[in-house]
Structures are given as structure tokens and as C-alpha cells.
Design an enzyme around this catalytic site. Structure first.
Site, mmCIF file in Angstrom:
data_model
loop_
_atom_site.group_PDB
_atom_site.id
_atom_site.type_symbol
_atom_site.label_atom_id
_atom_site.label_comp_id
_atom_site.label_asym_id
_atom_site.label_seq_id
_atom_site.Cartn_x
_atom_site.Cartn_y
_atom_site.Cartn_z
ATOM 1 N N CYS A 290 -2.594 3.864 -4.968
ATOM 2 C CA CYS A 290 -1.410 3.112 -4.551
ATOM 3 C C CYS A 290 -1.245 3.058 -3.031
ATOM 4 O O CYS A 290 -0.475 2.237 -2.526
ATOM 5 C CB CYS A 290 -0.164 3.715 -5.183
ATOM 6 S SG CYS A 290 -0.316 3.931 -6.970
ATOM 7 N N HIS B 281 5.696 0.944 -2.034
ATOM 8 C CA HIS B 281 4.899 0.807 -3.246
ATOM 9 C C HIS B 281 5.846 0.651 -4.428
ATOM 10 O O HIS B 281 6.830 1.376 -4.560
ATOM 11 C CB HIS B 281 4.017 2.048 -3.424
ATOM 12 C CG HIS B 281 3.436 2.200 -4.784
ATOM 13 N ND1 HIS B 281 2.809 1.170 -5.445
ATOM 14 C CD2 HIS B 281 3.398 3.261 -5.626
ATOM 15 C CE1 HIS B 281 2.410 1.587 -6.629
ATOM 16 N NE2 HIS B 281 2.750 2.852 -6.765
ATOM 17 N N ASN C 13 4.089 -1.886 -11.952
ATOM 18 C CA ASN C 13 3.379 -1.090 -10.957
ATOM 19 C C ASN C 13 1.919 -1.534 -10.951
ATOM 20 O O ASN C 13 1.199 -1.334 -11.926
ATOM 21 C CB ASN C 13 3.508 0.396 -11.314
ATOM 22 C CG ASN C 13 2.755 1.305 -10.350
ATOM 23 O OD1 ASN C 13 1.887 0.872 -9.609
ATOM 24 N ND2 ASN C 13 3.095 2.592 -10.385
#
Length: 344
Positions: free
Chosen positions: A134, A269, A300
Site C-alpha cells: 500500500c 491510502h 482498498n
């Protein structure tokens, strides 16, 4: 014992030419590609014995985008990169570096980046992948900035691309309902003004087991495990993200010489809406700062989440163009990266 001779003390020694590049860099344009399918919570709750309400309360996700079975992370990356190059106004032949951040290359090799460079018409650009989960996009932007300022490249394409639906167990309550598929890309090039602030990055490998794959491909090959999938220790990751990453975000602001009140946008993020909300609170962001909340409908997407969220934010809030955005990525292996950038 005598000191080693210096270059200047060796008459006649050849002197190398060392490249130097632009004094500053900036992001020219963004591109995006999301999975073809919008997958609502109700489609996922059966295997995890949950509900739409439970997922919304804990993550803020209503739907997530997932790609068709025949679509790969390479396809998503190439589409996003092509849009970024087209919108940047430069010719693909001017791109001399392609960096793709991903953990979901369908093959161990070749790299996603080499195929993307070919598909967008950037051969023979240097091309390599970055595996920083990420935080991958922030890592790749830092490297593109350094390559251009060192003279190793003039223009670079940076992509965050993931097809996480290939590596998720639908019955896993820790992470399965969080993940989506997509890719976001930028073109980075020389600038007359500072457009990318110093990167604050690092890792904490002592917590590597908090997020990551549960088995290896070798174990799967040898029949010792099922297909490897992502797992996470939710409470551990939440605490780390909220308390430790806020420090990193503050440091990135300080290194860039700005404050939270100077920001036009905040693009963390897209891990969890609760984390995003707590982040904003801890940083003391004023109401004038637009906060990216792409997770609600995209999910996500790991390395792709920051550029995807920024792409949407610019479309929905064109007034932030030319302003400063703080972006921060954090995730598997507990790696992190943050920088302040000028939005195109």
C-alpha cells in the site's frame, strides 16, 4: 599507514561524466482504470457470515470495484498509464522510465512495468516493479523524482496497480470484504518549481506478519497449502496506522516546509474510512482541505489507492488543481511513505 590517494592526486586519470538533471519535478497528469464490476457488500456477506451494515460501520465501504476474470493487473496498469500519458501532453516516446508498484503481478516475471512500457509506446524505457504494497505508489513517486533530478530520466510514468480479487479468500473475515481491483498512474517530469516534496519513508519488518500472504507459492506447489491469500490482524494494523502514521504525515509536512493549513487536499491510502477520519482529526485539518474518500465505492486497492483516489478527487473538485496535497501510503510488511505534491 598513509591515506588513500584522492582522484585529484592522480594526474592523467580519466574523469567520468556524471549526469545531472532537472532542479525540480512535478506530476503532470493522472490516469485511472477500475475493475469493470461494482460489487456491493450484500454480494460478499454470505461466506463471512456478516451484513452490509457491519461492513459499512467498520470500513465505510458500500461497494468495491473488481475486475473480470480475464482482466489482469497488467491490463489495468496499461490502461491507467495510457490515460496519464495522453492527458500529460507528452509523447510516449519521451518516457524513459516506467515504474509499477504492485503485489499482484500474475507472473513472478516478467515485470508488469516492461509490458506496460511496450503497450503505451514507451520502448525502450527503463522499466521495473516495486513491491511495497500500500506504500508502493509513494515509493515509486519518490524514485521517479530522484531519477529525473539525477539526470537518469527525463519523464517517468508511475503506476500503482492491483488485482487483489485474485489473492483473496472470500471466507476470510479479516480482509476479504475490503479489497478491490484497479490502477492509477501519473506522469512525472521536470518542473520550473518544486512539485514533489521530500519523501518520508521506512518500514517496520518486526510486524511483517500483521498483513501479508498466508502461504508461499512453493508450499502451494508442493501440496502443503491452499492457494496463498492475503490476511491481516485488523486491530494491530488499525492502531499502527492511526497512531504511528500520523507522525509520518506530520513529518512529511515539516520536510516540505508547509503546514496542514496550506493543504488543498489530503489523500491517504484508502484502507478504512475510520482510519481516514481519525487521520484528519489527528492532523487537525481545516474544513477547507478536501479529503479523498474513494474507498466508499472502490474499496482498498493497495498500491493503486492513492492515485485512484486523487484521480477521482480532481474530477469532483477541480478547484484543488494547483494546490498542495499530502499523500501517505502504509501497509503490508508495515512499510510506509508520504510526501506533499502539487496537484496538476
Amino acid at each position: 599507514m598513509t591515506d588513500a590517494p584522492t582522484i585529484s592526486s592522480r594526474p592523467g586519470r580519466p574523469v567520468l561524466t556524471q549526469a545531472t538533471g532537472a532542479a525540480h519535478t512535478r506530476i503532470y497528469a493522472y490516469g485511472a482504470a477500475r475493475g469493470e464490476n461494482a460489487v456491493p457488500n450484500d454480494d460478499l456477506v454470505g461466506p463471512i457470515d456478516s451484513s452490509d451494515e457491519w461492513i459499512r460501520q467498520r470500513t465505510g465501504i458500500v461497494t468495491r470495484t473488481r475486475a473480470n476474470a480475464g482482466t489482469t493487473a497488467v491490463d489495468l496498469a496499461a490502461d491507467a498509464a495510457a490515460e496519464a500519458v495522453s492527458r500529460s501532453g507528452i509523447d510516449p516516446s519521451q518516457v524513459d522510465a516506467v515504474i509499477v508498484a504492485t503485489v499482484s503481478n500474475p507472473k513472478q516475471t516478467p515485470s508488469v512495468s516492461a509490458i506496460v512500457a511496450d503497450r503505451i509506446g514507451a520502448n525502450p524505457a527503463a522499466a521495473y516493479d516495486v513491491n511495497a504494497a500500500c506504500a508502493g505508489f509513494a515509493y515509486a513517486v519518490a524514485q521517479a523524482d530522484a531519477l529525473i533530478r539525477s539526470g537518469a530520466a527525463h519523464f517517468a510514468v508511475v503506476v500503482g496497480a492491483e488485482k487483489l480479487s485474485d489473492i483473496v479468500d472470500p471466507a476470510d473475515r479479516s480482509i476479504s470484504f475490503l479489497l478491490g481491483d484497479g490502477a492509477g498512474a501519473v506522469v512525472v517530469g521536470p518542473s520550473e518549481f518544486p512539485g514533489i516534496g521530500p519523501t518520508v519513508w521506512g518500514s517496520d519488518g518486526s510486524k511483517a506478519d500483521a498483513v501479508g500472504m498466508n502461504h508461499t507459492l512453493v508450499e502451494f506447489r508442493d501440496g502443503l497449502s491452499p492457494w496463498p491469500t492475503l490476511r491481516q490482524e485488523g486491530p494491530t494494523v488499525f492502531r499502527w496506522a492511526v497512531w504511528e502514521m500520523v507522525k509520518v504525515a506530520r513529518q512529511a509536512l515539516e520536510e516540505a516546509g508547509v503546514t496542514a493549513t496550506d493543504l488543498s487536499a489530503f489523500v491517504p491510502h484508502q484502507a478504512n474510512m475510520r482510519i481516514i477520519d481519525e487521520f484528519a482529526k489527528q492532523l487537525g485539518l481545516p474544513e477547507t482541505v478536501v479529503i479523498a474518500r474513494d474507498i466508499e465505492t472502490t474499496g482498498n486497492t493497495s498500491a493503486a489507492s492513492i492515485p485512484l483516489a486523487t484521480h477521482r478527487l480532481l474530477a469532483e473538485h477541480p478547484e484543488v488543481s494547483g494546490g498542495l496535497a499530502l499523500q501517505i501510503g502504509f501497509g503490508a510488511g508495515l512499510v510506509f511513505g508520504a510526501q506533499v505534491v502539487v496537484l496538476p
